[in-house]
Design a protein around this motif. Structure first.
Motif, short mmCIF file in Angstrom:
data_model
loop_
_atom_site.label_atom_id
_atom_site.label_comp_id
_atom_site.label_asym_id
_atom_site.label_seq_id
_atom_site.Cartn_x
_atom_site.Cartn_y
_atom_site.Cartn_z
N LEU A 1 33.20 52.37 70.33
CA LEU A 1 33.80 53.79 70.60
C LEU A 1 34.97 53.85 71.56
O LEU A 1 34.39 53.25 72.61
CB LEU A 1 32.75 54.85 70.38
N PRO A 2 36.04 54.32 71.43
CA PRO A 2 37.01 54.47 72.58
C PRO A 2 36.54 55.01 74.04
O PRO A 2 36.66 54.53 74.80
CB PRO A 2 38.27 55.36 72.20
N GLU A 3 35.63 56.13 73.87
CA GLU A 3 35.18 56.55 74.91
C GLU A 3 34.27 55.69 75.60
O GLU A 3 33.89 56.25 76.63
CB GLU A 3 34.55 58.16 74.62
N ILE B 1 31.83 54.65 82.84
CA ILE B 1 31.89 56.07 83.07
C ILE B 1 31.92 56.61 84.91
O ILE B 1 32.55 57.64 85.01
CB ILE B 1 30.57 56.86 82.63
N ASN B 2 31.70 55.40 85.50
CA ASN B 2 31.58 55.63 87.03
C ASN B 2 32.97 55.30 87.59
O ASN B 2 33.50 56.13 88.12
CB ASN B 2 30.37 54.93 87.44
N CYS B 3 33.22 54.15 87.08
CA CYS B 3 34.50 53.60 87.90
C CYS B 3 35.60 53.26 87.09
O CYS B 3 36.73 52.78 87.47
CB CYS B 3 34.10 52.41 88.70
N ASN B 4 35.58 53.63 85.72
CA ASN B 4 36.57 53.28 84.63
C ASN B 4 36.94 51.83 84.31
O ASN B 4 38.09 51.63 83.82
CB ASN B 4 37.75 54.09 85.05
N TRP C 1 22.33 58.71 79.59
CA TRP C 1 22.78 58.16 78.36
C TRP C 1 24.36 57.79 78.22
O TRP C 1 25.15 58.14 77.65
CB TRP C 1 22.45 58.85 77.20
N THR C 2 24.96 57.12 79.28
CA THR C 2 26.25 56.56 79.34
C THR C 2 26.42 55.00 79.49
O THR C 2 25.13 54.49 79.91
CB THR C 2 27.07 57.30 80.68
N PHE C 3 27.40 54.44 79.28
CA PHE C 3 27.61 52.96 79.74
C PHE C 3 28.38 52.72 81.09
O PHE C 3 29.08 53.63 81.41
CB PHE C 3 28.50 52.20 78.38
N VAL C 4 27.84 51.79 81.69
CA VAL C 4 28.28 51.39 83.19
C VAL C 4 28.37 49.88 83.22
O VAL C 4 27.86 49.21 82.38
CB VAL C 4 27.49 51.97 84.39
N CYS C 5 29.22 49.65 84.09
CA CYS C 5 29.73 48.12 84.24
C CYS C 5 28.68 47.71 85.19
O CYS C 5 27.63 48.21 85.88
CB CYS C 5 31.00 48.04 84.92
N THR C 6 28.70 46.21 85.40
CA THR C 6 27.76 45.37 86.09
C THR C 6 27.77 45.80 87.47
O THR C 6 26.63 46.11 88.13
CB THR C 6 28.17 43.95 86.21
N THR C 7 28.86 46.14 88.11
CA THR C 7 28.91 46.81 89.60
C THR C 7 28.07 48.07 89.76
O THR C 7 27.28 48.25 90.63
CB THR C 7 30.30 46.67 90.11
N CYS C 8 28.62 49.08 89.03
CA CYS C 8 27.88 50.30 89.00
C CYS C 8 26.51 50.36 88.70
O CYS C 8 25.79 51.29 89.04
CB CYS C 8 28.78 51.45 88.19
N SER C 9 26.02 49.41 87.76
CA SER C 9 24.66 49.34 87.35
C SER C 9 24.03 49.15 88.70
O SER C 9 22.56 49.59 88.68
CB SER C 9 24.37 48.25 86.23
#
Length: 54
Positions: free
Chosen positions: A21-23, A28-31, A43-51
């Motif tokens: 899904l595009p969103e 969600i944190n650093c784009n 209940w959001t998706f985050v990158c490795t760094t932000c995790s």
């Protein structure tokens, strides 16, 4: 044990579909593109760094 494996596969397929899904294509944190972790608190998706940020 077989049913557990099927459940894991079903969950993985659901997460992969949500990531399409595009969103959900950006953290969600650093784009940044391609988040790989689910933050179960929000209940959001985050990158490795932000995790790793607490």
């Amino acid at each position: 044990m077989g049913s557990r494996l099927k459940e894991d596969e079903r969950n993985e397929r659901a997460i992969r579909n949500l990531l399409k899904l595009p969103e959900n294509r950006r953290c969600i944190n650093c784009n940044s593109l391609g988040p790989q972790y689910v933050c179960t608190s929000f209940w959001t998706f985050v990158c490795t760094t932000c995790s790793g940020i607490q």
